[in-house]
Motif scaffolding. Structure first.
Motif, PDB file in Angstrom:
ATOM      1  N   LEU A  67       0.776  -1.297   0.025  1.00  0.00           N
ATOM      2  CA  LEU A  67      -0.086  -0.068  -0.046  1.00  0.00           C
ATOM      3  C   LEU A  67       1.036   1.339   0.031  1.00  0.00           C
ATOM      4  O   LEU A  67       0.444   2.415  -0.591  1.00  0.00           O
ATOM      5  CB  LEU A  67      -1.067   0.143   1.193  1.00  0.00           C
ATOM      6  CG  LEU A  67      -2.275  -0.854   0.938  1.00  0.00           C
ATOM      7  CD1 LEU A  67      -2.935  -1.066   2.398  1.00  0.00           C
ATOM      8  CD2 LEU A  67      -3.158  -0.539  -0.165  1.00  0.00           C
ATOM      9  N   ASP A  68       2.390   1.450   0.623  1.00  0.00           N
ATOM     10  CA  ASP A  68       3.009   2.482   0.361  1.00  0.00           C
ATOM     11  C   ASP A  68       3.917   2.245  -0.777  1.00  0.00           C
ATOM     12  O   ASP A  68       4.949   3.044  -0.766  1.00  0.00           O
ATOM     13  CB  ASP A  68       3.816   2.429   1.704  1.00  0.00           C
ATOM     14  CG  ASP A  68       4.767   1.317   1.846  1.00  0.00           C
ATOM     15  OD1 ASP A  68       4.879   0.485   1.240  1.00  0.00           O
ATOM     16  OD2 ASP A  68       5.527   1.355   2.846  1.00  0.00           O
ATOM     17  N   PHE A  69       3.708   1.601  -1.771  1.00  0.00           N
ATOM     18  CA  PHE A  69       4.148   1.349  -3.197  1.00  0.00           C
ATOM     19  C   PHE A  69       5.536   0.765  -3.077  1.00  0.00           C
ATOM     20  O   PHE A  69       6.391   1.318  -3.695  1.00  0.00           O
ATOM     21  CB  PHE A  69       4.179   2.736  -3.803  1.00  0.00           C
ATOM     22  CG  PHE A  69       2.882   3.121  -4.196  1.00  0.00           C
ATOM     23  CD1 PHE A  69       2.133   2.614  -5.111  1.00  0.00           C
ATOM     24  CD2 PHE A  69       2.204   4.317  -3.466  1.00  0.00           C
ATOM     25  CE1 PHE A  69       0.816   2.954  -5.540  1.00  0.00           C
ATOM     26  CE2 PHE A  69       0.729   4.374  -3.733  1.00  0.00           C
ATOM     27  CZ  PHE A  69       0.119   3.922  -4.886  1.00  0.00           C
ATOM     28  N   SER A  70       5.866   0.071  -2.077  1.00  0.00           N
ATOM     29  CA  SER A  70       7.082  -0.698  -2.054  1.00  0.00           C
ATOM     30  C   SER A  70       7.027  -2.003  -2.896  1.00  0.00           C
ATOM     31  O   SER A  70       5.794  -2.810  -2.725  1.00  0.00           O
ATOM     32  CB  SER A  70       7.364  -1.062  -0.496  1.00  0.00           C
ATOM     33  OG  SER A  70       7.742   0.034   0.125  1.00  0.00           O
ATOM     34  N   ARG A  71       7.860  -2.303  -3.798  1.00  0.00           N
ATOM     35  CA  ARG A  71       7.721  -3.407  -4.546  1.00  0.00           C
ATOM     36  C   ARG A  71       7.913  -4.708  -3.709  1.00  0.00           C
ATOM     37  O   ARG A  71       8.566  -4.962  -2.805  1.00  0.00           O
ATOM     38  CB  ARG A  71       9.061  -3.450  -5.550  1.00  0.00           C
ATOM     39  CG  ARG A  71       8.793  -2.809  -6.840  1.00  0.00           C
ATOM     40  CD  ARG A  71       9.799  -3.350  -7.610  1.00  0.00           C
ATOM     41  NE  ARG A  71      10.134  -2.079  -8.753  1.00  0.00           N
ATOM     42  CZ  ARG A  71      10.969  -1.907  -9.581  1.00  0.00           C
ATOM     43  NH1 ARG A  71      11.926  -2.764  -9.612  1.00  0.00           N
ATOM     44  NH2 ARG A  71      10.900  -0.785 -10.491  1.00  0.00           N
ATOM     45  N   LYS A  72       7.159  -5.776  -4.263  1.00  0.00           N
ATOM     46  CA  LYS A  72       7.078  -6.976  -3.526  1.00  0.00           C
ATOM     47  C   LYS A  72       7.674  -7.928  -4.330  1.00  0.00           C
ATOM     48  O   LYS A  72       7.929  -7.722  -5.635  1.00  0.00           O
ATOM     49  CB  LYS A  72       5.434  -7.081  -3.166  1.00  0.00           C
ATOM     50  CG  LYS A  72       4.601  -6.534  -2.345  1.00  0.00           C
ATOM     51  CD  LYS A  72       3.373  -6.621  -2.289  1.00  0.00           C
ATOM     52  CE  LYS A  72       2.902  -7.930  -2.196  1.00  0.00           C
ATOM     53  NZ  LYS A  72       1.598  -8.252  -2.379  1.00  0.00           N
ATOM     54  N   HIS A  73       7.793  -9.127  -3.704  1.00  0.00           N
ATOM     55  CA  HIS A  73       8.410 -10.278  -4.502  1.00  0.00           C
ATOM     56  C   HIS A  73       7.509 -10.616  -5.548  1.00  0.00           C
ATOM     57  O   HIS A  73       8.273 -11.012  -6.715  1.00  0.00           O
ATOM     58  CB  HIS A  73       8.409 -11.460  -3.437  1.00  0.00           C
ATOM     59  CG  HIS A  73       9.346 -11.489  -2.652  1.00  0.00           C
ATOM     60  ND1 HIS A  73      10.940 -11.258  -2.608  1.00  0.00           N
ATOM     61  CD2 HIS A  73       9.350 -11.668  -0.994  1.00  0.00           C
ATOM     62  CE1 HIS A  73      11.419 -11.199  -1.341  1.00  0.00           C
ATOM     63  NE2 HIS A  73      10.401 -11.743  -0.468  1.00  0.00           N
TER      64      HIS A  73
END
Length: 131
Positions: free
Chosen positions: A113-119
Motif C-alpha cells: 500500500l505504500d508502493f514498495s515493490r514486493k516479491h
C-alpha cells in the motif's frame, strides 16, 4: 467476436498451475485473441478456511506468490500463440486496503500500500522476460 478475456483472480493454495495451463490450452484452441484481463492473487495457507490477510503473510509465502506469478505469466507466453496474444492486465497495483470491496486486506498487488515493490513484482517480471 474477436477474442476472449479471462478474469484471473487466482488464489495460491487453491488455484493450480495445471488448471491454468489447461485453461490456456483450451483458449488457444479457439483461434481467438486471448487477454488475461484481471490477474491478481490471494493466498490461502494449507489448512486455512479463508485467505490470509496482508499482515500475516510470511516472506516465504510472498516468495511462493512470486513464483506462482512467474509460472502463470510464463504459461501464457508458452501456450498462447504470439498471433493470439492480446495482453495481460494486472488487476491490482497495490495490496488491497482493509476497507476495499475487493479482497479486503489481502496481499493481491505487486506493490504494498505504500508502493514498495514486493516479491510478486519480481515474479511477474521474470514471467514476462521468459525466465
Amino acid at each position: 467476436m474477436d477474442g476472449i478475456g479471462t478474469q484471473m483472480h487466482v488464489t495460491l493454495g487453491e488455484t493450480t498451475i495445471e488448471g491454468i495451463r489447461a485453461m490456456f490450452t483450451n483458449l488457444a484452441a479457439t483461434g481467438k485473441l486471448i487477454k488475461v484481463s484481471e490477474l491478481d492473487m490471494g493466498i490461502r495457507p494449507e489448512g486455512a478456511t479463508a485467505n490470509a490477510k496482508t499482515k500475516v503473510v510470511t516472506n516465504e509465502q510472498h516468495q511462493q506468490m512470486a513464483d506462482f506469478y512467474q509460472q502463470i505469466v510464463k504459461a501464457y507466453f508458452e501456450l498462447i500463440p504470439a498471433a493470439q496474444r492480446y495482453g495481460i492486465t494486472q488487476w491490482a497495483v497495490t495490496d488491497s486496503p482493509d476497507n476495499s470491496s475487493w479482497r479486503p486486506d489481502e496481499p493481491i498487488g505487486l506493490w504494498t500500500l505504500d508502493f514498495s515493490r514486493k516479491h510478486a513484482f519480481a515474479g511477474f517480471a521474470k514471467g514476462l522476460s521468459g525466465k
